[in-house]
Motif scaffolding. Sequence first.
Motif, PDB file in Angstrom:
ATOM      1  N   VAL A  85       0.828  -1.194   0.000  1.00  0.00           N
ATOM      2  CA  VAL A  85       0.000   0.000   0.000  1.00  0.00           C
ATOM      3  C   VAL A  85       0.872   1.258   0.000  1.00  0.00           C
ATOM      4  CG1 VAL A  85      -1.801   1.264   1.232  1.00  0.00           C
ATOM      5  CG2 VAL A  85      -1.816  -1.235   1.238  1.00  0.00           C
ATOM      6  N   THR A  86       0.588   2.164  -0.910  1.00  0.00           N
ATOM      7  CA  THR A  86       1.153   3.512  -0.982  1.00  0.00           C
ATOM      8  C   THR A  86       2.682   3.534  -1.095  1.00  0.00           C
ATOM      9  OG1 THR A  86      -0.678   4.107   0.511  1.00  0.00           O
ATOM     10  CG2 THR A  86       0.841   5.852  -0.092  1.00  0.00           C
ATOM     11  N   PRO A  87       3.269   2.748  -1.984  1.00  0.00           N
ATOM     12  CA  PRO A  87       4.708   2.919  -2.231  1.00  0.00           C
ATOM     13  C   PRO A  87       4.964   4.156  -3.095  1.00  0.00           C
ATOM     14  CG  PRO A  87       3.828   1.248  -3.688  1.00  0.00           C
ATOM     15  CD  PRO A  87       2.687   1.669  -2.798  1.00  0.00           C
ATOM     16  N   VAL A  88       6.069   4.831  -2.828  1.00  0.00           N
ATOM     17  CA  VAL A  88       6.447   6.042  -3.560  1.00  0.00           C
ATOM     18  C   VAL A  88       7.890   5.898  -4.026  1.00  0.00           C
ATOM     19  CG1 VAL A  88       6.782   8.540  -3.414  1.00  0.00           C
ATOM     20  CG2 VAL A  88       4.861   7.471  -2.225  1.00  0.00           C
ATOM     21  N   PHE A  89       8.119   6.189  -5.316  1.00  0.00           N
ATOM     22  CA  PHE A  89       9.456   6.067  -5.895  1.00  0.00           C
ATOM     23  C   PHE A  89       9.774   7.350  -6.660  1.00  0.00           C
ATOM     24  CE2 PHE A  89       7.351   1.934  -5.866  1.00  0.00           C
ATOM     25  CZ  PHE A  89       8.237   1.174  -5.115  1.00  0.00           C
ATOM     26  N   LYS A  90      10.956   7.904  -6.421  1.00  0.00           N
ATOM     27  CA  LYS A  90      11.338   9.141  -7.081  1.00  0.00           C
ATOM     28  C   LYS A  90      12.777   9.066  -7.585  1.00  0.00           C
ATOM     29  CE  LYS A  90       8.245  12.183  -4.462  1.00  0.00           C
ATOM     30  NZ  LYS A  90       8.156  13.411  -3.625  1.00  0.00           N
ATOM     31  N   ASN A  91      12.984   9.524  -8.795  1.00  0.00           N
ATOM     32  CA  ASN A  91      14.320   9.686  -9.375  1.00  0.00           C
ATOM     33  C   ASN A  91      15.140   8.400  -9.299  1.00  0.00           C
ATOM     34  OD1 ASN A  91      13.913  12.541  -9.887  1.00  0.00           O
ATOM     35  ND2 ASN A  91      14.081  12.796  -7.685  1.00  0.00           N
ATOM     36  N   MET A 120      -1.178  -7.587  -5.020  1.00  0.00           N
ATOM     37  CA  MET A 120      -1.961  -6.361  -5.170  1.00  0.00           C
ATOM     38  C   MET A 120      -1.134  -5.182  -4.672  1.00  0.00           C
ATOM     39  SD  MET A 120      -5.682  -5.270  -3.576  1.00  0.00           S
ATOM     40  CE  MET A 120      -6.538  -6.572  -4.459  1.00  0.00           C
ATOM     41  N   VAL A 121      -1.040  -4.162  -5.500  1.00  0.00           N
ATOM     42  CA  VAL A 121      -0.337  -2.931  -5.141  1.00  0.00           C
ATOM     43  C   VAL A 121      -1.312  -1.779  -5.312  1.00  0.00           C
ATOM     44  CG1 VAL A 121       1.641  -1.441  -5.602  1.00  0.00           C
ATOM     45  CG2 VAL A 121       1.826  -3.906  -5.997  1.00  0.00           C
ATOM     46  N   THR A 122      -1.485  -0.941  -4.289  1.00  0.00           N
ATOM     47  CA  THR A 122      -2.454   0.156  -4.358  1.00  0.00           C
ATOM     48  C   THR A 122      -1.780   1.490  -4.046  1.00  0.00           C
ATOM     49  OG1 THR A 122      -3.122  -0.080  -2.039  1.00  0.00           O
ATOM     50  CG2 THR A 122      -4.325  -1.384  -3.663  1.00  0.00           C
ATOM     51  N   ASN A 123      -2.323   2.533  -4.656  1.00  0.00           N
ATOM     52  CA  ASN A 123      -1.890   3.912  -4.396  1.00  0.00           C
ATOM     53  C   ASN A 123      -0.384   4.080  -4.595  1.00  0.00           C
ATOM     54  OD1 ASN A 123      -4.505   5.006  -3.567  1.00  0.00           O
ATOM     55  ND2 ASN A 123      -4.271   3.673  -1.791  1.00  0.00           N
ATOM     56  N   ILE A 124       0.095   3.628  -5.739  1.00  0.00           N
ATOM     57  CA  ILE A 124       1.515   3.717  -6.047  1.00  0.00           C
ATOM     58  C   ILE A 124       1.791   4.997  -6.827  1.00  0.00           C
ATOM     59  CG2 ILE A 124       1.165   2.237  -8.089  1.00  0.00           C
ATOM     60  CD1 ILE A 124       4.045   1.268  -7.699  1.00  0.00           C
ATOM     61  N   HIS A 125       2.916   5.638  -6.533  1.00  0.00           N
ATOM     62  CA  HIS A 125       3.284   6.897  -7.185  1.00  0.00           C
ATOM     63  C   HIS A 125       4.758   6.833  -7.560  1.00  0.00           C
ATOM     64  CE1 HIS A 125       3.517  11.603  -6.954  1.00  0.00           C
ATOM     65  NE2 HIS A 125       3.701  11.133  -8.173  1.00  0.00           N
TER      66      HIS A 125
END
Length: 218
Positions: A2-8, A24-29
């Motif tokens: 739930v809600t993983p965030v990945f940047k650069n 299942m992966v939800t709310n990924i950005h």
Amino acid sequence: IVTPVFKNISWYGFSLAGACYNVMVTNIHGTRCRHTVSVNWRAEGLYGMPERVKIIDGLSERSTLSGWDTHDTGRDIEFIRCESIRAEDDGFQIRTSNCKLIDPIANDSDEDGISIEVGAENVVIVRPQSKRNGRFGISSYKPVLIIDPDIQDNLSYGLSTQGGEVRGGLIEGNDQAINYGRSLTGLTLYSLKMSGTRIPHSATQGLAFLQSDETGYD
């Protein structure tokens, strides 16, 4: 997950590889990843492939390749309410079978909004929005079922396809509306059925009919 965030990240934000099931992966950005999500394979170690995967409510911004990606592996992959903005390649790139895209959004990509590649069979796309992409709104090399598309203002064809079915929806404001049959070596042209799809002719969208290149029929 739930809600993983990945940047650069110069590689994949989230990679599913090898034998994994019912993920299942939800709310990924993801921002500035090669792919925010990639369904992948392993060259060594674990055998098998990802199966029964759902990616729900995702946002991919300015990916260096496709925002949402499958390699030529995996089965029963679903992208549900996933959005790609300003991808430097395609917004979605699907290269394996039994995939569903439900309410996908692919806007302002450098290449295609949604690309269904040669190895992909039994793909369903429901209520896609594909706008202002640098080439095609939706491109498919195999028959695809597309339901209620919103395909507008793409720089080349709104839809480039080798066949399948389109039900309802709107194709408007593209450079040209539809290319049915691409003259690329080894591609087969399948039957195409369209029903209830609005394709307005305008000064912007100069071709409101089908164009078939020299391609072999099945």
